[in-house]
Design an enzyme around this catalytic site. Structure first.
Site, PDB file in Angstrom:
ATOM      1  N   GLN B 198      44.890  -3.929 -22.047  1.00 26.38           N
ATOM      2  CA  GLN B 198      44.051  -3.272 -20.880  1.00 26.38           C
ATOM      3  C   GLN B 198      43.606  -2.765 -21.875  1.00 26.38           C
ATOM      4  O   GLN B 198      42.365  -1.490 -21.341  1.00 26.38           O
ATOM      5  CB  GLN B 198      43.996  -3.374 -19.625  1.00 26.38           C
ATOM      6  N   PHE B 229      45.022  -7.860 -14.559  1.00 27.48           N
ATOM      7  CA  PHE B 229      45.115  -6.735 -12.879  1.00 27.48           C
ATOM      8  C   PHE B 229      46.248  -5.762 -12.689  1.00 27.48           C
ATOM      9  O   PHE B 229      46.358  -5.182 -11.969  1.00 27.48           O
ATOM     10  CB  PHE B 229      46.153  -8.636 -11.927  1.00 27.48           C
ATOM     11  N   GLU B 233      47.570  -3.049 -18.327  1.00 24.19           N
ATOM     12  CA  GLU B 233      47.565  -1.299 -18.603  1.00 24.19           C
ATOM     13  C   GLU B 233      48.312  -0.938 -19.296  1.00 24.19           C
ATOM     14  O   GLU B 233      47.910   0.272 -20.392  1.00 24.19           O
ATOM     15  CB  GLU B 233      47.154  -1.040 -17.446  1.00 24.19           C
ATOM     16  N   ARG B 311      45.941   8.152  -5.444  1.00 21.60           N
ATOM     17  CA  ARG B 311      44.511   7.064  -4.958  1.00 21.60           C
ATOM     18  C   ARG B 311      45.175   6.549  -3.622  1.00 21.60           C
ATOM     19  O   ARG B 311      44.590   6.100  -2.655  1.00 21.60           O
ATOM     20  CB  ARG B 311      44.571   5.542  -5.777  1.00 21.60           C
ATOM     21  N   ARG B 343      45.774  -4.159  -9.588  1.00 22.53           N
ATOM     22  CA  ARG B 343      44.816  -3.988  -8.633  1.00 22.53           C
ATOM     23  C   ARG B 343      44.551  -3.375  -7.817  1.00 22.53           C
ATOM     24  O   ARG B 343      44.722  -3.379  -6.511  1.00 22.53           O
ATOM     25  CB  ARG B 343      44.221  -5.349  -8.800  1.00 22.53           C
ATOM     26  N   PHE B 345      44.929  -0.241  -7.144  1.00 28.08           N
ATOM     27  CA  PHE B 345      45.780   1.100  -8.079  1.00 28.08           C
ATOM     28  C   PHE B 345      46.331   2.049  -6.527  1.00 28.08           C
ATOM     29  O   PHE B 345      45.830   2.956  -7.357  1.00 28.08           O
ATOM     30  CB  PHE B 345      44.842   2.327  -8.922  1.00 28.08           C
ATOM     31  N   THR B 447      40.208   8.990 -11.420  1.00 29.78           N
ATOM     32  CA  THR B 447      40.876   9.995 -10.634  1.00 29.78           C
ATOM     33  C   THR B 447      41.177  10.874 -12.014  1.00 29.78           C
ATOM     34  O   THR B 447      40.798  11.967 -11.472  1.00 29.78           O
ATOM     35  CB  THR B 447      41.530  10.034  -9.439  1.00 29.78           C
ATOM     36  N   GLU B 717      38.613  -4.429  -8.445  1.00 33.20           N
ATOM     37  CA  GLU B 717      39.250  -4.064  -7.322  1.00 33.20           C
ATOM     38  C   GLU B 717      38.815  -4.148  -5.915  1.00 33.20           C
ATOM     39  O   GLU B 717      39.633  -4.746  -4.761  1.00 33.20           O
ATOM     40  CB  GLU B 717      39.965  -2.816  -7.857  1.00 33.20           C
TER      41      GLU B 717
END
Ligand code: FES
Ligand code: FES
Lengths: 163, 764
Positions: B198, B229, B233, B311, B343, B345, B447, B717
């Site tokens: 990703q 998902f 990452e 988050r 997904r 996070f 963020t 998400e």
């Protein structure tokens, strides 16, 4: 250290293939690496996800659990045999139109399972579709569109048979 | 126009014919080598000795590397430089890569990788949150705290008070395509990397460091992933770096993929949480004061755990106005896989916390949980008298949750079904039903503010065909399709005229991960900017020839109209080319209005919120704990949809994945730190038969109040958290068994449901 190879003759997508394979080579690896048929995907290699499904003598089989040497003399059909982009099989058409895929990794296996279902039961109920497709995992779609696609494919195939 | 239409996925024809290529399907030259890691079999300690003779002697093995053989950086961390590619002698978790096997085939590499003889100096691993707390093993110096109002006083003075604790399990991504990479050596020591990632720019960065190259020596290409998902990452860094090092060493192409077992044992998962809460509320269930203490199990390396934990704090309010709130977050370091993006996070965990509190408050007061939820909702934009702030100080400008949930309750006949469930439960001693409506308010933006940027590159060729490239990656969500629809709309072209090419760090540099649901928001805008630049140049050129103003040139239906004349887009492109107009442009976008201080917990981290709500009805067998989802109704806000079919697909898939997380998907580690659920036979993701029997999904008509691409909203998400309604419906069903509060932990497996039924019957 040379591993003794076995001879193998198998019909794949209507073509007879002769090859020498290691005894422990899986059918999925044989199809993907020896024959370049990468449409058959490997998702779990445990026989659980169904991404590797192929038709083996007219029935769906997990190619990740099948040794290549086991299919000597057999007839195999992979997703590549279904149809081409210009001439899609009704199942392919249905998965496309009904959004039966997202990442697409499960799709070939889903198509093979659905093909098996519709060949023996051309007018399945929704329950029968769910039941039959429960051996195939999809992590993306939530299955709704996959079931819709199979139901729609049954309609398309019925139309074709009548028309 | 091509936007807002339910067009199928751009690559669907390739997928249904088996022609869509994933990384492991890319043909490599016949001399390609295959890699596998040898893994640690203890969770904590040091390597006392590593005897790799048998590995080297195994059939097909070309080379075996340890940390000492790595030419440059031994690090694959996306954040802190605390994640060695190969162990430097310290063992942090069971499954950690120790050595790298390079062999002629995947199978040969894998077999040999198991032949290492490793001796260890073993230490007692810290596996649980409790063990980590006792040892004060954590990331960051202490807990992070976000707060507003006077929480202690508000709880103390409240007419009613509750306290509780909830355990919340992690989740395996189970992207159907496992992690994979392929590296092709080039002239000059450069490399081309194909990675199922990703985040191509991160792969480029880590590979460059691993090879001691500037980033310009590494080109990363990602056409598609078989699901991501969040699990792709940062978790692909190790494979790409391993392949790069091996390719540089051998001068041959190298490829690597994890088998499912290795993938589950090596890579990070969703963070598991323990959430303690204390709340004070009035007779209507309105929360006067609330305190959450979130304990986050981060695993051994920092990875993305800090923003994930942030988050979770930022979603501890979900859709509820909490004037006095304190949210405390402990980021615990344990000897387990390094938990990573998944997904939502952290948002889902934060949200489950407050939904649990709503459920608990309602139970305590003997009120309908939906009424209690409504009493706490943020006011809607339309009816709001004074601005309401989140606990972190952002005003909620775009509220719609009251109207949205009312609409859903009406559509799904919630009140009557609530009564029917109660009647059923009064009449049936064994099978109990439950129903719940839960809302979602999810903040959209990274963020880490600087990540909210994107680039694009668009070419118009002289035959009028368009090629476009952007920094986002395709993992099935339909990003390419959406962005192509944007480009086609800008030029007034049919979709077939636009070709979108694989994501490529050589075309668009310095991209952010396709994450935080931001793919189409960011890349759609960047592509629009690029298209508009070209369109303006074309309009200026064509207008001059017709003595018109550029604004009078219309691009529509594959044609360009100026005054009375109409020409095909292709002809227009050709004319511009012949008049030496540049038909290529980059585009850039950065999200406006963001200002966020994550240490203080103050500011505006989010550009806007996406909303939704779900009603789930379940039935449980009180003798076995077995359960099923009978029906689910969803109403979800995607703003003005760029593609309703793709959006509905995201919502359905998100719900099923979220419900799976909270019900069937259980990760179990044994006392030694071994993940015992490391295969699909023991880790159960939802199958076709697990999805709701009746599944109604609709989009809520609501254009984005902010200026996003065609006023759409992010959809990746937020729908996952609609699955929380399944957990709350199970809690409702269990509550029907007796007087006690179910206090159901997640995942609510049959065992946990059964235990909760017994607790409730005991009345405690
Ligand atoms: S790969 Fe064969 S069943 Fe999953
Ligand atoms: S579409 Fe991704 S796994 Fe089914």
């Amino acid at each position: 250290m040379a591993i003794k190879k076995h001879e193998l003759s198998v019909e794949v997508n209507g073509r007879t293939v002769r090859a020498e394979v290691e005894p422990r080579m899986m059918l999925s690896d044989f199809l993907r690496h020896e024959l370049g048929l990468t449409g058959t995907h490997v998702g779990c290699e445990h026989g659980v996800c169904g991404a590797c499904n192929v038709m083996l003598n007219g029935r769906s089989a997990r190619s990740c659990l099948t040794y290549a040497v086991q299919v000597d003399g057999a007839k195999i059909e992979t997703v590549e045999s279904l149809g081409t982009i210009d001439k899609l099989h009704p199942l392919q058409q249905a998965f496309w139109e009904k959004h039966g895929l997202q990442c697409g990794f499960c799709t070939p296996g889903m198509l093979i399972s659905a093909l098996e279902l519709l060949e023996k039961n051309p007018k399945p109920t929704r329950e029968e579709i769910v039941d039959h497709m429960s051996g195939n995992l999809c992590r993306c779609t939530g299955y709704q569109n996959i079931i819709d696609a199979v139901a729609y494919a049954a309609e398309l195939m019925a139309e074709q048979a009548n028309g | 126009m091509s936007v807002a239409r339910p067009l199928p996925h751009d690559a669907a024809p390739l997928h249904v014919t088996g022609a869509a290529r994933y990384v492991d399907d890319i043909p490599a030259p016949a001399n390609a080598l295959h890699l596998a890691f040898g893994l640690a079999t203890i969770a904590r300690g040091r390597i006392a000795g590593m005897d790799l003779d048998a590995v080297r002697a195994a059939p097909g093995v070309r080379d075996v590397l340890t940390a000492y053989d790595l030419p440059f950086d031994n690090d694959v961390s996306p954040s802190l430089h605390d994640e060695p590619l190969l162990s430097d002698g310290t063992i942090h978790y069971l499954g950690q890569p120790l050595f790298l096997v390079i062999a002629d085939s995947h199978l040969a590499a894998r077999r040999a990788a198991r032949m290492g003889v490793i001796s260890y100096e073993e230490e007692t691993p810290l596996l649980t949150i409790e063990e980590a707390l006792a040892a004060d093993s954590r990331f960051e110096e202490g807990p992070r705290i976000y707060q507003s109002g006077d929480t202690d006083a508000a709880i103390k003075d409240a007419p009613h008070r509750i306290e509780g604790r909830m355990e919340l399990g992690g989740q395996e991504h189970f992207y159907l395509e496992g992690q994979a990479a392929l590296v092709l050596p080039q002239d000059n020591g450069d490399v081309v990397v194909h990675s199922s990632t990703q985040h191509p720019s991160e792969i480029q960065h880590k590979v460059a460091d691993a090879l001691g190259l500037p980033m310009h020596g590494v080109r990363v290409e990602t056409r598609r992933m078989g699901g991501g998902f969040g699990g792709k990452e940062s978790q692909g860094n190790a494979l790409a770096c391993a392949c790069a090092v091996a390719a540089a060493r051998t001068g041959r192409p190298c490829r690597m993929r994890y088998d499912r077992d290795d993938d589950m044992v090596i890579t990070g998962k969703r963070h598991d949480f323990r959430i303690d809460y204390r709340a004070g509320f009035d007779d209507d269930g309105r929360l006067l004061g609330i305190e959450f203490t979130q304990y986050v199990r981060c695993g051994w390396a920092q990875d993305l755990s800090l923003p994930v934990a942030d988050r979770a704090m930022l979603h501890a309010d979900n859709a509820y106005h909490l004037p006095n709130a304190r949210i405390v977050s402990h980021r615990m370091k344990t000897n387990t896989q390094s938990a990573t993006a998944f997904r939502g996070f952290g948002g889902p965990q934060g949200m489950v916390g407050i939904e649990r509190v709503m459920d608990h408050v309602a139970h305590t007061l003997g009120r309908d949980p939906f009424e209690v939820r409504r009493a706490n909702f943020y006011a809607d934009r339309a009816t709001r008298s004074a601005p309401q702030r989140t606990p972190y100080g952002q005003t909620v400008e775009d509220g719609i949750i009251n109207a949205l949930t009312d609409d859903l309750a009406t559509r799904a006949d919630f009140a009557a079904r609530r009564r029917a469930v109660d009647d059923w439960n009064a009449a049936n001693p064994i099978l109990k039903k439950g129903i719940a409506l839960t809302p979602v308010k999810f903040g959209i933006s990274f963020t880490l503010t600087h990540l909210n940027q994107a680039g694009a590159l668009v070419h118009v060729y002289q035959d009028g065909s368009v090629q476009l490239n952007h920094g986002g990656t395709e993992m099935g969500q339909g990003l390419y399709q959406k962005v192509a629809q944007v480009a086609a709309a800008r030029f007034g072209l049919p979709l077939g005229a636009v070709r979108i090419t694989a994501t490529d760090t050589g075309k668009v540099p310095n991209t952010s991960a396709t994450a935080a649901s931001s793919g189409s928001d960011l890349n759609g805008m960047a592509v629009k900017a690029a298209c508009d630049t070209i369109r303006e140049r074309m309009a200026t050129c064509l207008a001059e020839r017709h003595q018109a103003k550029p604004g009078e040139v219309i691009f529509e239906e594959g044609e360009v109209r100026i005054g009375g004349e109409t020409l095909s887009f292709a002809l227009a492109a050709k004319i511009c080319y012949e008049n030496r107009v540049s038909l290529s442009s980059t585009g850039f976008y950065k999200t406006p209005s963001l200002a966020w201080d994550r240490i203080k917990g103050e500011g505006r981290p989010f550009f806007y919120f996406a909303y939704g709500a779900a009603i789930t009805e379940v039935v449980i067998d009180t003798l076995t704990g077995e359960n099923r989802i009978l029906r689910c109704d969803i109403l979800h806000d995607v703003g003005s949809s760029l593609n309703p079919a793709l959006d509905i697909g995201q919502i359905e898939g998100g719900y099923v994945q979220g419900a799976g997380w909270l019900t069937t998907e259980e990760l179990v580690w044994d006392g030694k730190g071994r993940l015992t659920t490391h295969a699909p036979s023991t880790y159960k993701i939802p199958a076709c038969s697990d999805r709701p029997r009746i599944f109604n999904v609709a989009l809520y008509d609501n254009e984005n109040a902010e200026e996003t691409i065609y006023r759409s909203k992010a959809v990746g998400e937020p729908p996952l958290m609609l699955g929380i309604s399944a957990l709350m419906a199970l809690s409702d069903a269990v509550a029907a068994c007796g007087a006690g509060y179910p206090a159901l932990d997640a995942p609510a497996t049959p065992e946990r449901i059964l235990a909760a039924v017994q607790r409730v019957m005991g009345g405690t």
